[in-house]
Design a protein around this motif. Structure first.
Motif, PDB file in Angstrom:
ATOM      1  N   TYR A  74      10.745  10.737  11.968  1.00  0.00           N
ATOM      2  CA  TYR A  74       9.584  11.012  12.981  1.00  0.00           C
ATOM      3  C   TYR A  74       8.325  10.222  12.627  1.00  0.00           C
ATOM      4  CZ  TYR A  74       5.675  13.110  15.173  1.00  0.00           C
ATOM      5  OH  TYR A  74       4.272  13.564  15.741  1.00  0.00           O
ATOM      6  N   TYR A  75       7.888  10.356  11.177  1.00  0.00           N
ATOM      7  CA  TYR A  75       6.619  10.075  10.706  1.00  0.00           C
ATOM      8  C   TYR A  75       6.673   8.356  10.537  1.00  0.00           C
ATOM      9  CZ  TYR A  75       4.193  14.348  10.126  1.00  0.00           C
ATOM     10  OH  TYR A  75       3.402  15.434  10.248  1.00  0.00           O
ATOM     11  N   GLY A  76       8.037   8.103  10.041  1.00  0.00           N
ATOM     12  CA  GLY A  76       8.247   6.532   9.958  1.00  0.00           C
ATOM     13  C   GLY A  76       8.100   5.912  11.547  1.00  0.00           C
ATOM     14  N   ALA A  77       8.433   6.478  12.533  1.00  0.00           N
ATOM     15  CA  ALA A  77       8.111   5.792  14.162  1.00  0.00           C
ATOM     16  C   ALA A  77       6.536   6.160  14.088  1.00  0.00           C
ATOM     17  CB  ALA A  77       8.931   6.480  14.959  1.00  0.00           C
ATOM     18  N   TYR A  78       6.086   7.501  13.769  1.00  0.00           N
ATOM     19  CA  TYR A  78       4.808   7.606  14.179  1.00  0.00           C
ATOM     20  C   TYR A  78       3.807   6.737  13.766  1.00  0.00           C
ATOM     21  CZ  TYR A  78       0.438  10.538  14.375  1.00  0.00           C
ATOM     22  OH  TYR A  78      -0.915  10.933  14.703  1.00  0.00           O
ATOM     23  N   SER A 110       0.843  -1.199   0.122  1.00  0.00           N
ATOM     24  CA  SER A 110      -0.260   0.148   0.065  1.00  0.00           C
ATOM     25  C   SER A 110       0.882   1.192  -0.060  1.00  0.00           C
ATOM     26  CB  SER A 110      -0.846  -0.057   1.198  1.00  0.00           C
ATOM     27  OG  SER A 110      -1.858  -1.261   1.153  1.00  0.00           O
ATOM     28  N   GLY A 111       2.058   1.194   0.860  1.00  0.00           N
ATOM     29  CA  GLY A 111       2.855   2.211   1.009  1.00  0.00           C
ATOM     30  C   GLY A 111       3.653   2.542  -0.523  1.00  0.00           C
ATOM     31  N   LEU A 149      13.232  17.789   5.935  1.00  0.00           N
ATOM     32  CA  LEU A 149      12.283  16.684   5.267  1.00  0.00           C
ATOM     33  C   LEU A 149      12.707  15.290   5.682  1.00  0.00           C
ATOM     34  CD1 LEU A 149      11.653  18.103   1.672  1.00  0.00           C
ATOM     35  CD2 LEU A 149      10.149  18.131   3.597  1.00  0.00           C
ATOM     36  N   PHE A 150      14.262  15.235   5.607  1.00  0.00           N
ATOM     37  CA  PHE A 150      14.512  13.758   5.867  1.00  0.00           C
ATOM     38  C   PHE A 150      14.378  13.613   7.458  1.00  0.00           C
ATOM     39  CE2 PHE A 150      16.751  13.738   1.834  1.00  0.00           C
ATOM     40  CZ  PHE A 150      16.728  12.357   1.586  1.00  0.00           C
ATOM     41  N   VAL A 151      14.849  14.440   8.199  1.00  0.00           N
ATOM     42  CA  VAL A 151      14.373  14.234   9.708  1.00  0.00           C
ATOM     43  C   VAL A 151      13.134  14.130   9.966  1.00  0.00           C
ATOM     44  CG1 VAL A 151      14.513  15.481  11.873  1.00  0.00           C
ATOM     45  CG2 VAL A 151      16.655  15.765  10.160  1.00  0.00           C
ATOM     46  N   MET A 171      10.093   6.196   4.132  1.00  0.00           N
ATOM     47  CA  MET A 171      10.681   5.892   5.566  1.00  0.00           C
ATOM     48  C   MET A 171       9.698   4.999   6.053  1.00  0.00           C
ATOM     49  SD  MET A 171      12.882   5.748   7.912  1.00  0.00           S
ATOM     50  CE  MET A 171      13.949   6.960   6.872  1.00  0.00           C
ATOM     51  N   GLN A 172       8.250   5.254   6.018  1.00  0.00           N
ATOM     52  CA  GLN A 172       7.309   4.341   6.673  1.00  0.00           C
ATOM     53  C   GLN A 172       7.320   2.836   6.037  1.00  0.00           C
ATOM     54  OE1 GLN A 172       3.572   6.435   5.838  1.00  0.00           O
ATOM     55  NE2 GLN A 172       3.914   7.821   7.725  1.00  0.00           N
TER      56      GLN A 172
END
Length: 416
Positions: free
Chosen positions: A232-236, A56-57, A226-228, A359-360
């Motif tokens: 965050y969103y990968g962990a979120y 899906s990603g 953007l990379f940083v 990243m997700q």
């Protein structure tokens, strides 16, 4: 009341988009329980569910970038409306067909359309709002999103076992109402023009025909940001993947209801504290808010790991997590809008969606096998490590951003 009065004085379109967010997210009860649909309804393992979410990603990876290009080239309002129409159709069809892989495909198409419209939505908010009001405007949109989400996770938890089809139907109807509101009431979408701090970054001359890569080459800190934020969103993302898996593992059939109530508390805290945090931290730098937000989310996840199985702690942990989410979210949109030319706002938001999706996907590829083959604790440790990288990176950006945009900080401090 003074806290709510801070949202006065914005353009009418801001309030229409706010109402649209409320209505749409009132029906957004399918995607948050996708992990449970895959594992509980379709019998998949954690790894198999992760594979589906990774696929899906992959589908979602290019659509954000495409949506950003379309937003910069065409009418942002109609980009939102056309994407919504497809989403509505997908959810309504899903409500009336048997649950299976076809349903999952329809959900993914709906999610792709929602992802495609996000760059247009974020860029539109920046276009119609003056720099001095932009943080309040993004805060208002975030508040609207969560007002709608307060009830939807709990409803999804109760509908999950026997009436899942109704969740699809509600989602389609809710998005349709939002689309009609935007079509009828959002009229003036011409970008505002202004003078003041940071305008040399937002309204750079002769850059309309430059590629996004050329813009980022001149604004390297934005690319680093953007990379940083992607870490965050990968962990979120694990809030809607790893957390429900662990709750079902520890609490069985009650896990879905517990997760729904925790998710609703998340939304309640957002609704109550977003106006307060917007007011209290209005003079703090955007980079400082991002760093503090990372720290609080890290503390929330660590609490989930250390006290798994203790239901009361879940609610304390989600409060910490949500405080961090609020600070990070209200800083994100204004940060990019103030450092990228107005002609490239759609594309920069599309690029942000692309990097976040990548990243997700990386996190899901890793977390699923860790959960199945090693232990849930190993999966959580990986997530905490990813979030720690984001936290350290956001701390470094506090210093580097001030050096890169010194004039913007000088003007802002003089104004304060």
């Amino acid at each position: 009341m003074k806290i709510l009065r801070q949202y006065q004085g914005l353009r009418r379109e801001n309030y229409v988009l706010f109402l649209g967010r409320i209505v749409t997210n009132l029906g957004s009860m399918v995607w948050p329980v996708l992990t449970l649909i895959l594992t509980r309804k379709m019998g998949m393992t954690a790894t198999e569910a992760a594979v589906v979410m990774i696929i899906s990603g992959i589908v979602l990876v290019p659509v954000g970038l495409l949506g950003g290009k379309l937003a910069d080239k065409y009418n942002k309002k109609f980009c939102i409306i056309y994407c919504d129409i497809v989403s509505i159709a997908m959810y309504l069809i899903s409500a009336f067909i048997p649950l299976g892989y076809g349903t999952i495909a329809l959900i993914v198409v709906a999610a792709a359309c929602q992802s495609m419209e996000h760059p247009a939505y974020n860029a539109l908010i920046a276009d119609i709002t003056y720099t001095r009001d932009r943080e309040r405007a993004y805060s208002l949109q975030y508040l609207g999103s969560n007002i709608g989400l307060v009830a939807s996770p709990v409803i999804a938890g109760f509908l999950f076992e026997k009436y899942l089809w109704l969740a699809f139907l509600i989602s389609g109807i809710a998005i349709a109402i939002s689309t009609v509101l935007i079509y009828l009431l959002v009229q003036n979408i011409e970008p505002v023009r202004e003078e003041g701090a940071g305008q040399q970054y937002q309204y750079q001359k002769n850059c309309e025909h430059e590629k996004l890569s050329q813009i980022l080459k001149k604004n390297k800190i934005v690319l680093l940001y953007l990379f940083v934020i992607s870490f965050y969103y990968g962990a979120y993302l694990q809030y809607s993947y790893l957390l429900p898996l662990d709750m079902v593992r520890c609490h069985g059939d009650k896990g879905a209801v517990i997760y729904g109530s925790v998710s609703s508390l998340n939304c309640v805290v957002v609704v109550l504290f977003t106006p307060i945090f917007t007011r209290i931290f209005r003079k703090k730098t955007l980079t400082g808010k991002t760093f503090a937000g990372n720290l609080l989310v890290l503390a929330g996840y660590l609490s989930f790991l250390l006290f798994l199985g203790k239901v009361p702690v879940y609610y304390a942990a989600i409060v910490l997590f949500t405080f961090g989410e609020i600070l990070t979210t209200i800083a994100n949109g204004p940060y990019l809008a103030e450092r990228v030319p107005a002609s490239h706002r759609g594309r920069i938001n599309g690029l942000m969606a692309l990097i976040q999706s990548l990243m997700q996907g990386i996190c899901l590829i890793t977390v699923g096998p860790l959960y199945d083959r090693l232990s849930p604790t190993a999966a959580w440790i990986f997530v905490l490590a990813i979030l720690s990288i984001s936290t350290i990176g956001s701390a470094a950006i506090i210093v580097w951003d001030r050096r890169a945009y010194e004039h913007m900080y000088q003007k802002s401090e003089k104004h304060n």
